[in-house]
Design a protein around this motif. Structure first.
Motif, short mmCIF file in Angstrom:
data_model
loop_
_atom_site.label_atom_id
_atom_site.label_comp_id
_atom_site.label_asym_id
_atom_site.label_seq_id
_atom_site.Cartn_x
_atom_site.Cartn_y
_atom_site.Cartn_z
N GLU A 1 0.72 -1.15 -0.02
CA GLU A 1 -0.18 -0.11 0.12
C GLU A 1 0.79 1.20 -0.03
O GLU A 1 0.30 2.46 -0.45
CB GLU A 1 -1.00 -0.01 1.23
N LYS A 2 1.87 1.15 0.22
CA LYS A 2 3.00 2.36 0.40
C LYS A 2 3.25 3.04 -0.79
O LYS A 2 3.25 4.10 -0.82
CB LYS A 2 4.23 2.00 0.97
N VAL A 3 3.27 2.24 -2.04
CA VAL A 3 3.56 2.81 -3.16
C VAL A 3 2.29 2.52 -4.35
O VAL A 3 2.39 3.24 -5.24
CB VAL A 3 4.79 2.48 -3.79
N PHE A 4 1.31 1.67 -3.93
CA PHE A 4 0.24 1.29 -5.04
C PHE A 4 -1.00 1.95 -4.48
O PHE A 4 -1.22 2.02 -3.17
CB PHE A 4 0.15 -0.23 -5.10
N PHE A 5 -1.66 2.38 -5.31
CA PHE A 5 -3.09 2.99 -4.93
C PHE A 5 -4.22 2.82 -6.23
O PHE A 5 -3.73 3.02 -7.32
CB PHE A 5 -2.96 4.41 -4.62
N ARG A 6 -5.28 2.97 -5.79
CA ARG A 6 -6.35 2.42 -6.73
C ARG A 6 -6.76 4.18 -7.59
O ARG A 6 -6.86 5.10 -6.84
CB ARG A 6 -7.54 2.00 -6.15
N VAL B 1 -0.19 13.79 -14.70
CA VAL B 1 -1.54 13.53 -14.59
C VAL B 1 -2.19 14.95 -15.31
O VAL B 1 -1.98 15.96 -15.34
CB VAL B 1 -1.83 13.80 -13.05
N ASP B 2 -3.06 14.65 -16.15
CA ASP B 2 -3.58 15.30 -17.14
C ASP B 2 -4.96 15.77 -16.50
O ASP B 2 -5.96 14.88 -16.66
CB ASP B 2 -3.56 14.88 -18.76
N ARG B 3 -5.00 16.74 -16.34
CA ARG B 3 -6.32 17.48 -15.47
C ARG B 3 -7.10 18.66 -16.34
O ARG B 3 -7.88 19.23 -15.91
CB ARG B 3 -6.37 17.80 -14.07
N ARG B 4 -6.63 18.63 -17.55
CA ARG B 4 -7.14 19.58 -18.66
C ARG B 4 -8.78 19.45 -18.84
O ARG B 4 -9.35 20.40 -18.94
CB ARG B 4 -6.47 19.71 -19.99
N SER B 5 -9.03 18.39 -18.68
CA SER B 5 -10.57 17.95 -18.87
C SER B 5 -11.05 17.49 -17.67
O SER B 5 -10.73 16.91 -16.72
CB SER B 5 -10.52 16.83 -19.93
N VAL B 6 -12.17 18.49 -17.28
CA VAL B 6 -12.82 18.28 -15.87
C VAL B 6 -13.37 17.07 -15.89
O VAL B 6 -13.51 16.35 -14.96
CB VAL B 6 -14.06 19.35 -15.90
N VAL C 1 -8.64 8.00 -14.75
CA VAL C 1 -8.82 8.16 -13.24
C VAL C 1 -10.40 8.40 -12.94
O VAL C 1 -10.88 9.74 -13.56
CB VAL C 1 -8.04 9.35 -12.78
N SER C 2 -11.02 7.62 -12.22
CA SER C 2 -12.55 8.02 -12.16
C SER C 2 -12.73 9.24 -10.93
O SER C 2 -11.71 9.34 -10.18
CB SER C 2 -13.15 6.51 -11.85
N ARG C 3 -13.70 9.70 -11.05
CA ARG C 3 -14.13 10.79 -10.09
C ARG C 3 -13.90 10.39 -8.60
O ARG C 3 -13.31 11.10 -7.85
CB ARG C 3 -15.48 11.42 -10.37
N THR D 1 -8.05 10.41 -3.69
CA THR D 1 -6.94 9.64 -3.45
C THR D 1 -5.71 9.67 -4.32
O THR D 1 -4.46 10.02 -3.66
CB THR D 1 -7.23 8.15 -3.70
N LEU D 2 -5.98 10.20 -5.54
CA LEU D 2 -4.75 10.57 -6.32
C LEU D 2 -3.93 11.91 -5.95
O LEU D 2 -2.78 11.91 -5.76
CB LEU D 2 -5.29 10.81 -7.78
N ARG D 3 -4.86 12.92 -5.53
CA ARG D 3 -4.25 14.03 -4.95
C ARG D 3 -3.29 13.88 -3.74
O ARG D 3 -2.35 14.31 -3.53
CB ARG D 3 -5.52 15.00 -4.72
N GLU D 4 -4.13 13.31 -2.82
CA GLU D 4 -3.18 12.97 -1.62
C GLU D 4 -2.08 12.16 -1.81
O GLU D 4 -0.99 12.52 -1.30
CB GLU D 4 -3.93 12.08 -0.79
#
Length: 305
Positions: free
Chosen positions: A250-255, A270-275, A291-293, A298-301
């Motif tokens: 869990e230290k390096v892998f996340f969903r 990480v491409d966040r150009r599209s809302v 990346v699902s909503r 989790t991704l940001r953290e």
């Protein structure tokens, strides 16, 4: 074969009577075509099938030579694999064999029951694995022993012929050069230093251990999971994504999606150009993963964005 006047022409099928003589050529071609560990797995499967053995395997020593681990294994049919058990094992278990390996000798055991008393420890291990005959060849690079490659038979005894031993020697030399030297020809010194437990992947009967750090990501693919590796290859595994969540640290892998898990160490963008549609890109991969909503927080953290 065709005879025309004073010369003969041949096809590759003319030389199929001794498949072992083809091993070095196939090994070299695989090492040129595939990442080295994938090539080793392919070669073990090819040699195992053409030599009528039940296991083909490779062991790798730790730098201090005090321990070893099984890194690659091919098994025929219902033959039981032992790769998961032979991890970080004291070299004393194979002391009798190791003595010959460091001298550069191949050891052809036609009947494990006939081993001398000095080989009692390794004989017990051979019998535990159900072995009847075993062939072991050292893997060297720049006069340093790095590992052992070999065969087991479990269904019947086998008398190892000179052609098989010689061909396996040549394959061991090719593998040693490809795996343990850099492009400049220098010997690598950072192998087998991680203490992280290996994760085992099964590829068409070949079991191969990989470091978790080498896994870029895992995606669900129907009844299978796609395991993407840092060498650019992908392996289909029969275990579901839920099982992989329990195997990966869990230290390096996340969903990032209900169907995907990624390794934070391999994320490059990480491409966040599209809302409506975030995309994540990983090293050694051409395509981006969505990346699902529900997993954006989790991704940001995890990525600090």
């Amino acid at each position: 074969m065709k005879v025309a006047g004073k010369f003969k022409t041949h096809t590759t099928t003319d030389f199929a009577l001794s498949p072992s003589r083809d091993w070095p050529y196939r090994c070299a071609m695989s090492l040129l075509e595939y990442p080295v560990d994938d090539a080793i797995s392919e070669q073990l499967a090819f040699m195992g099938k053409t030599s009528d053995v039940d296991r083909a395997w490779m062991l790798e020593y730790r730098p201090d030579m005090l321990r070893f681990r099984n890194t690659h294994e091919w098994c025929r049919g219902q033959t039981e694999p032992f790769v998961a058990e032979l991890q970080d094992v004291p070299t004393t278990l194979i002391a009798w064999l190791h003595r010959y390996m460091v001298q550069g000798y191949a050891v052809a055991v036609h009947d494990v029951n006939d081993l001398p008393r000095t080989a009692r420890v390794i004989q017990v291990e051979f019998l535990r694995q159900g072995n009847k005959s075993v062939l072991s060849v050292p893997v060297f690079h720049n006069k340093k022993l790095f590992g052992i490659i070999g065969f087991d038979t479990t269904t019947k005894h086998k008398t190892w012929c000179a052609d098989d031993v010689n061909a396996l020697y040549q394959c061991a030399n090719l593998i040693g050069q490809a795996k343990y030297s850099d492009r400049a020809g220098h010997t690598r010194t950072t192998l087998y230093e991680s203490t992280t437990p290996l994760i085992y992947l099964s590829m068409r009967g070949v079991v191969r251990g990989v470091q978790p750090e080498a896994i870029i990501g895992v995606r669900s693919a129907g009844n299978y999971s796609e395991i993407w590796l840092d060498n650019g290859s992908m392996v289909l595994d029969s275990r579901p994504l839920g099982m992989w969540l329990t195997l990966l640290p869990e230290k390096v892998f996340f969903r990032i999606h209900r169907t995907a898990v990624v390794n934070a160490l391999h994320v490059v963008d990480v491409d966040r150009r599209s809302v409506d549609k975030w995309l994540i890109r990983m090293r050694s991969m051409d395509s981006a993963w969505p990346v699902s909503r529900s997993y954006r927080k989790t991704l940001r953290e995890r990525m600090g964005i």
